[in-house]
Design an enzyme around this catalytic site. Structure first.
Site: not given
Ligand code: GUN
Length: 295
Positions: A54, A98, A121
């Site tokens: 990311k 995350q 998100d």
């Molecule tokens: N963990 C797995 N997928 C995601 C996501 O799309 N966002 C976040 N914040 N954590 C994750």
């Protein structure tokens, strides 16, 4: 006939190029760049690899990208205080915590503490509610990526029977809500099947579009798929871990046999995965534009 394989990697690159043009223009005009912070708690290897990817993409697009690593034993209180600091930081437009978080932290409490205007998100209840009523500002990244793949891959969602395998808050529930809305890339008849469903194959065999987010390799085999269906594989399963920590990445769909039956299919890796990150960049751009009043 073998399916057309939709490369999420290629579609993602295309969208990133579009984002870059827009970011460069806005940067010239306002002298501010989009700011994204990713908060990583602990040392979960999968989370580290997601957060790294990311951050790398954000930097490539010219974003101000901050990775804020916190120890696995950080207290809930300290994590909430950290989120609040970024809520108040005008150079940060998007905040991502995350998941998963360690067990001693209430993940919902943390997600609910994020300013909904910075919730890239789309997990905050305010944004979930907006999504359900068709007023989404931030569509959750993986479902948004799936929708974009269907549109750009040429799958007709309007009037299609779309069957979703899995009912998670991150994928199944939001994509179901998105595809029942009126408008382009939606207007589907949606069925959601899950661990409480009596005969999953009965439903999947009727799908014109089949979206699989079950979290299990070979959850969908060829006998469960209708001839000519469009199949989107959301699975990320690491199998056969070597002592060096290397694993093979497979989806939730029995790829080769299903490919022979489907009209359209996404591979793993290189399907939905790259799209998720790209949609995060798109949401961060939207949050940045919102802060500039450039909607
Ligand atoms: N963990 C797995 N997928 C995601 C996501 O799309 N966002 C976040 N914040 N954590 C994750």
């Amino acid at each position: 006939m073998a399916a057309k394989v939709i490369s999420g990697k290629e579609v993602a690159q295309q969208i990133r190029a579009e984002i870059k043009v827009e970011v460069d223009e806005l940067k010239q005009k306002h002298n501010v760049v989009p700011g994204l912070v990713t908060i990583l708690v602990g040392e979960n290897p999968a989370s580290i690899s997601y957060v790294t990817a990311k951050g790398k993409t954000a930097k490539e697009l010219g974003y101000n990208s901050i990775q804020d690593d916190q120890p696995g034993d950080i207290s809930e209180e300290d994590l909430l205080a950290l989120v609040d600091r970024y809520n108040k930081d005008d150079s940060i437009h998007g905040i991502l915590v995350q998941l998963p978080l360690p067990k001693h932290i209430d993940a919902n409490k943390v997600l609910y503490a994020i300013n909904p205007d910075k919730d890239v998100d789309g997990f905050h209840p305010v944004n979930v509610g907006k999504l359900v009523i068709g007023e989404a500002i931030f569509k959750p990244c993986t479902p948004a990526g799936i929708q974009e793949l269907l549109i750009r891959g040429g799958a007709e969602t309007k009037g299609a029977h779309t069957v979703i395998v899995g009912r998670s808050n991150i994928v199944g529930k939001p994509i179901a809500n998105m595809l029942i809305q009126k408008g382009p890339g939606a207007n589907s008849t949606v069925t959601v099947v899950h661990t409480g469903t009596k005969d999953i194959a009965y439903h999947t065999k009727q799908a014109d579009i089949l979206i699989v987010a079950a979290g299990q390799p070979k959850a969908v085999t060829a006998d469960m798929v209708k001839e000519g269906a469009a199949v989107i594989d959301v699975g990320v399963n690491r199998i056969g871990m070597t002592p060096e920590g290397k694993a093979k990445l497979v989806g939730d769909v029995d790829y080769e046999p299903v490919k022979e039956k489907a009209s359209l299919i996404t591979p793993v890796p290189g399907g939905v995965g790259p799209m998720t990150i790209t949609m995060l960049m798109k949401n961060t751009l939207a949050a940045y534009k919102y802060s500039l009043n450039e909607k």
